[in-house]
Design a protein around this motif. Structure first.
Motif, mmCIF file in Angstrom:
data_model
loop_
_atom_site.group_PDB
_atom_site.id
_atom_site.type_symbol
_atom_site.label_atom_id
_atom_site.label_comp_id
_atom_site.label_asym_id
_atom_site.label_seq_id
_atom_site.Cartn_x
_atom_site.Cartn_y
_atom_site.Cartn_z
ATOM 1 N N ARG A 151 2.603 1.444 -3.546
ATOM 2 C CA ARG A 151 1.872 1.438 -4.809
ATOM 3 C C ARG A 151 0.486 2.078 -4.823
ATOM 4 O O ARG A 151 -0.059 2.336 -5.885
ATOM 5 C CB ARG A 151 1.732 -0.021 -5.293
ATOM 6 C CG ARG A 151 2.962 -0.552 -5.983
ATOM 7 C CD ARG A 151 3.208 0.204 -7.261
ATOM 8 N NE ARG A 151 4.357 -0.307 -7.988
ATOM 9 C CZ ARG A 151 5.590 0.201 -7.909
ATOM 10 N NH1 ARG A 151 5.805 1.241 -7.125
ATOM 11 N NH2 ARG A 151 6.571 -0.299 -8.610
ATOM 12 N N ILE A 152 -0.124 2.293 -3.685
ATOM 13 C CA ILE A 152 -1.471 2.857 -3.693
ATOM 14 C C ILE A 152 -1.423 4.304 -3.235
ATOM 15 O O ILE A 152 -0.732 4.631 -2.272
ATOM 16 C CB ILE A 152 -2.423 2.052 -2.777
ATOM 17 C CG1 ILE A 152 -2.391 0.569 -3.145
ATOM 18 C CG2 ILE A 152 -3.849 2.582 -2.884
ATOM 19 C CD1 ILE A 152 -3.238 -0.317 -2.265
ATOM 20 N N ASP A 153 -2.144 5.206 -3.945
ATOM 21 C CA ASP A 153 -2.202 6.598 -3.512
ATOM 22 C C ASP A 153 -3.430 6.806 -2.655
ATOM 23 O O ASP A 153 -4.539 6.786 -3.157
ATOM 24 C CB ASP A 153 -2.253 7.523 -4.732
ATOM 25 C CG ASP A 153 -0.900 7.601 -5.400
ATOM 26 O OD1 ASP A 153 0.084 7.777 -4.652
ATOM 27 O OD2 ASP A 153 -0.839 7.451 -6.631
ATOM 28 N N ALA A 195 0.835 -1.204 0.000
ATOM 29 C CA ALA A 195 0.000 0.000 0.000
ATOM 30 C C ALA A 195 0.871 1.255 0.000
ATOM 31 O O ALA A 195 0.614 2.194 -0.757
ATOM 32 C CB ALA A 195 -0.928 -0.002 1.212
#
Lengths: 297, 285
Positions: free
Chosen positions: B108-110, B105
């Motif tokens: 890679r996740i915004d 997370a």
């Protein structure tokens, strides 16, 4: 237009939700078992909370004021400080010199690297028990071996003057191989040309050690010194397993003393105040480290 | 010619002295273990018999397995070892899962507040367990978890170091990989499970090894949280044995220390490359 903006917004909300789902387990664990006890620690330090009764009331700075005159606590700080003063330079120097030696191209050198690392991988409790037996005044290995040279017998852990050094030696014996490996990776980052230049200039190994190796290892050394200092501050197992803090408090490290105050004497209020003091020391060291690291870059 | 031979003998002598020194240091490292392990194979009557240095300092006069037999019969050692392995494995696999989810997370996740949360997580690393142990114990009591395996497992299922370690790895994965996957209609769950986890095999293995070793060694937590003898872990059991509440049974103690060293030694000799190299690069245990 509005539609696409809406979709974009929708997308980022969806992304945020995804993110939180992924970190949710960690958020729970760190919230419940790190942040919550951290807050508890700093608030209990201002109470006279007792573990037995489970009750406590606000006492302001009383716990901290009392620490200043608590001789046993001050003794434990001094024990920890003396351990650090002994362990940090001796162990760092041994680790550094051994790294230079093990970095040579000799047949079978990897076998020695492996052997030297073994104490670092074995549990501290097993090491502490082993050394407690070695130090046994009547049948321990230490007196047997010193006996070959007509030395001793010594009392080691049962002697007020020898116990702390004996504990420190055990700690160094356990950890130097670990830091040797860290120095080894630092050495391997030294560019090959520098070593070549040294050879051409005819520098002898001692000169090379002081003028090339030591300066080039500055960053690694700082890292090792900080980690070793932290490890010394956190020492608990040797005091608990080898000596029980004795004789007469001569090996009573701070963490061990605090632990006994909380879990043997139920004095949570004072114990958390002491933990707070220790925490402040750790933060100060961390800040010094960050500052020095910044200077180096 | 003469000078050449001179330097050659010189370097031979240097090499010889070097090996003598290396072997001397190796003996300093190995002898304490050899001594304690060999004592585990002596009958109690023989312990303390050979005070003067002799062949028998390291080799038992009478070789016996009685200490091991007594250890398993009297101490419930099988139970203790099972407990230790169970807790260590639970923490290892649980934390690998949670730390890699979280690392993914952060890499890679915004999501909103990502930076702040990441910094808060990492800053928890300045709070060592030795400082936190008292209030963590009170938390465990509040949750009704005292004297349970859960108290040894749950708090360690996420760690600042593990999260950072996995995030660092996932950040090195080329983004084109997941962009292609997104075009194929994959969500984060599938990208994580089908692409990132297989790529992270080596990192996961290394992290797992470090966590396992840490758990095997863990002492201050089990000695504080577990009072129940049947739930005791190995290191605590050994310490209790060495403190000899009644009379120290040295033979059993030596056997127990041997038992705690050997599995880790085997693990180390098999995976020493992973362990040593990663300690060198990460500098963290």
């Amino acid at each position: 237009m509005i539609n696409s903006n809406y979709r974009k917004l929708n997308q980022s909300v969806k992304e945020s939700i995804n993110g939180y789902i992924f970190i949710l387990p960690a958020l729970l664990i760190i919230g419940v078992f790190f942040i919550n006890p951290a807050i508890k620690l700093f608030s209990l330090a201002y109470t006279d909370y007792n573990l037995m009764s489970g009750k406590g009331s606000f006492v302001g700075f009383d716990n901290f004021k009392r620490l200043l005159t608590n001789e046993d606590f001050l003794n434990s700080l001094s024990v920890t400080l003396r351990l650090a003063i002994f362990i940090v330079p001796v162990q760092t120097l041994i680790a550094m010199i051994m790294a230079v030696i093990i970095n040579q191209k000799l047949k079978g050198i990897n076998i020695f690297r492996t052997i030297y690392f073994i104490p670092a991988i074995v549990s501290f409790v097993a090491v502490a028990i082993t050394w407690k037996q070695i130090y046994n005044p009547t049948f321990g290995l230490a007196n047997t071996i010193l006996g070959i040279f007509n030395l001793g017998p010594y009392q080691f852990l049962s002697s007020k003057s020898q116990a702390l050094v004996s504990v420190a030696i055990t700690c160094i014996w356990k950890s130097w191989g670990y830091f040797m490996v860290i120095f080894l990776s630092g050495l391997q980052d030294i560019p090959g040309e520098i070593n070549e230049a040294c050879k051409i200039d005819g520098a002898n190994p001692v000169q090379k050690f002081f003028y090339i190796t030591v300066p080039m290892l500055k960053k690694t050394t700082l890292f090792v010194v900080v980690i070793t200092t932290m490890d010394a501050i956190k020492l608990f197992i040797p005091a608990f397993t080898m000596t029980g803090g004795g004789p007469l408090g001569s090996t009573d490290t701070t963490v061990h003393y605090i632990w006994r105050q909380a879990f043997r004497l139920q004095q949570v209020g004072p114990a958390t105040a002491m933990s707070t003091v220790l925490f402040v020391i750790i933060v100060v060291i961390t800040m010094i480290q960050l500052k020095l690291e910044g200077k180096n870059d | 010619m003469n000078a050449n031979i001179g330097t050659r003998t010189k370097s031979m002598i240097f090499k010889f002295l070097m090996y003598v020194f290396l072997i001397f240091v190796a003996l300093l490292v190995v002898i304490p273990f050899v001594w304690v392990m060999s004592n585990g194979f002596r009958p109690n009557a023989e312990i303390g018999k050979f005070v003067d240095f002799s062949w028998h300092t390291f080799f038992p006069q009478t070789f016996t397995l009685i200490n091991y037999v007594r250890m398993f019969e009297q101490l419930n050692m099988l139970r203790i070892i099972t407990n230790t392995f169970m807790v260590a494995f639970a923490v290892t696999f649980g934390s690998l899962f949670i730390n890699s989810l979280t690392g993914y997370a952060f890499a890679r996740i915004d999501f909103k507040g990502k930076k702040t949360i990441f910094i808060i997580f990492l800053s928890m690393a300045v709070l060592p367990i030795e400082i936190l142990i008292i209030s963590l114990y009170l938390t465990i009591v509040d949750l009704g978890l005292s004297n349970t395996y859960a108290s040894l497992i749950l708090p360690f299922l996420a760690s600042p170091f593990g999260i950072f370690f996995m995030r660092q790895f996932f950040s090195t994965v080329p983004k084109e990989l997941d962009e292609a996957a997104i075009l194929d209609g994959c969500g984060h769950y599938r990208i994580f499970a089908k692409i990132y986890i297989p790529l992270a095999k080596t990192s996961l293995f290394t992290l797992g090894l470090l966590v396992f070793l840490q758990q095997w060694d863990s002492f201050i937590v089990p000695v504080t949280f577990i009072g129940d003898e049947s739930k005791m872990l190995l290191q605590v059991a050994l310490t209790r044995l060495s403190m000899g509440l009644y009379m120290t049974d040295y033979g059993v103690l030596y056997a127990g220390v041997t038992l705690s060293i050997v599995p880790i030694l085997i693990l180390f000799l098999i995976f020493q490359k992973n362990i040593v190299e990663n300690i060198a690069t990460t500098g963290l245990k």
